[in-house]
Design a protein around this motif. Sequence first.
Motif, mmCIF file in Angstrom:
data_model
loop_
_atom_site.group_PDB
_atom_site.id
_atom_site.type_symbol
_atom_site.label_atom_id
_atom_site.label_comp_id
_atom_site.label_asym_id
_atom_site.label_seq_id
_atom_site.Cartn_x
_atom_site.Cartn_y
_atom_site.Cartn_z
ATOM 1 N N GLY A 191 0.794 -1.220 0.000
ATOM 2 C CA GLY A 191 0.000 0.000 0.000
ATOM 3 C C GLY A 191 0.825 1.268 0.000
ATOM 4 N N TYR A 356 -0.014 -1.469 -8.152
ATOM 5 C CA TYR A 356 -0.964 -2.122 -7.264
ATOM 6 C C TYR A 356 -1.815 -3.145 -8.022
ATOM 7 C CZ TYR A 356 0.006 1.838 -4.106
ATOM 8 O OH TYR A 356 0.612 2.775 -3.303
ATOM 9 N N ASP A 360 -0.658 -6.288 -5.775
ATOM 10 C CA ASP A 360 -1.338 -6.377 -4.479
ATOM 11 C C ASP A 360 -2.019 -7.725 -4.259
ATOM 12 O OD1 ASP A 360 -0.434 -3.888 -3.905
ATOM 13 O OD2 ASP A 360 -2.400 -2.934 -3.715
ATOM 14 N N LEU A 376 2.609 -4.130 6.084
ATOM 15 C CA LEU A 376 1.605 -3.155 5.673
ATOM 16 C C LEU A 376 2.055 -1.730 5.980
ATOM 17 C CD1 LEU A 376 -1.331 -2.665 4.622
ATOM 18 C CD2 LEU A 376 -2.073 -2.899 7.007
ATOM 19 N N LYS A 381 -3.493 1.807 5.826
ATOM 20 C CA LYS A 381 -4.191 0.619 6.311
ATOM 21 C C LYS A 381 -5.702 0.683 6.073
ATOM 22 C CE LYS A 381 -4.697 -2.371 10.347
ATOM 23 N NZ LYS A 381 -4.260 -2.640 11.739
ATOM 24 N N VAL A 384 -6.496 0.249 2.413
ATOM 25 C CA VAL A 384 -6.215 -1.123 1.983
ATOM 26 C C VAL A 384 -7.324 -2.066 2.428
ATOM 27 C CG1 VAL A 384 -4.697 -3.099 2.417
ATOM 28 C CG2 VAL A 384 -3.710 -0.887 1.794
ATOM 29 N N TYR A 388 -9.585 -3.988 -0.401
ATOM 30 C CA TYR A 388 -9.430 -5.430 -0.605
ATOM 31 C C TYR A 388 -10.228 -6.251 0.407
ATOM 32 C CZ TYR A 388 -5.563 -3.943 -3.588
ATOM 33 O OH TYR A 388 -4.813 -3.350 -4.570
#
Length: 405
Positions: A191, A356, A360, A376, A381, A384, A388
């Motif tokens: 990220g 990404y 990712d 991470l 955070k 992310v 996802y």
Amino acid sequence: MNTVAQITTDSAKFKDKKRKLWLLGLVVPNIANVAMLGYQFGPKKAKKLFAAAGPIVLHGIIPVIDRFLGEDSENPPEDAIAELEADPFYEKVVNLYIPLQYIANIYGNYLASKSSTPLSDRILIGLTLGVVNGVAINTAHELSHKAGKRQHYLSHLCLAPTGYNHFRIEHPYGHHLRVATPEDPASSQFGESFWKFWPRTVTGSFKSAIEIEKRRLERKGLSFWSVHNELLQGWAMSITYHAIMLKMFGKNIIPTQIAQSAYGITLFEAVNYMEHYGLKRQKLENGRYERTMPVHSWNNNSLFSNILLYQLQRHSDHHAYPTRSYQALRHYENVPQLPVGYASLFLHVFIPKYWYSIMDKQVIDYYQGDINKINLYQPAKENVLEKYSDYFNAKNNQEIKEVSK
């Protein structure tokens, strides 16, 4: 479990099929030298193409050759490695890069110094030299892992044009100790865009090198300002190099020198960004991190770019055995694999959206949806977890719900 890919070759008869190919590692500075000849003597309409030859080859031609030649996963037999390591040919190939690097830099600065050379061309020449000097940081990397002082000074010589001499200290004694942990400034986090990583790694690695060298000298009862400080020695070499260039060619080369250093450092740190993105060593019950294993680096076997970069893309074996020379590095099965070689990924790295999109989900899949195992980037955070949420397993669902409230 990590397994090294096997070959059936009889070790008693083993011959390195890539032995002569390693000389292609000298192509990069020679491309710059040929381009400078073209700039000086070629048609005026093509001058900018010659000046920008480095980026054109790096981002356009090398990825095409990589795709055409494919991958090479062959490994030397275990009992042939000692003989490979002892063969002086491979060290000579690495050392030959340095005079060619300096010829390119001198020639490029000579052309940039001319009053008839426009500012735009001086910058483009700087970018071409940046490719040469960025790859030279990798040459310095190979030399920095050797035990001899001569190799260390040659490493500093490679680093002098970019002024990145702290790398000789921080990489073997800092990065290799902390790799794939949140504490490592040279390990990119899930990220974290490259443009967030760049200032973090450049400043963090610089500070780390100072601390490492300061502690080393203190153990010997010496001051940081001692003549035995290798950082000061490296910086002195860099200052001397740039002073000589300015003395020889004048202030017209300043844009060229700035461009080559900034671009060379950026290219190298882009490679750093690729090598450990999102991977993390897990903490043991005693609070320490598990030992570095091949699974803590992204690996790639693209033949051509591995030849140009002394098999740096076999990064998993490099971190498992840091002192192993490039010709003996092995391919591992069942470790994280980059989809293509470094040269094909630069533009993806520079445009985070594309990076990404290809990386990712690979990180998430590798850790089977357990976000707690991923290195991470904490400022990202919340984004992310939201982006996802469908890919993380039930173990993380409660955390995702709490963030989304």
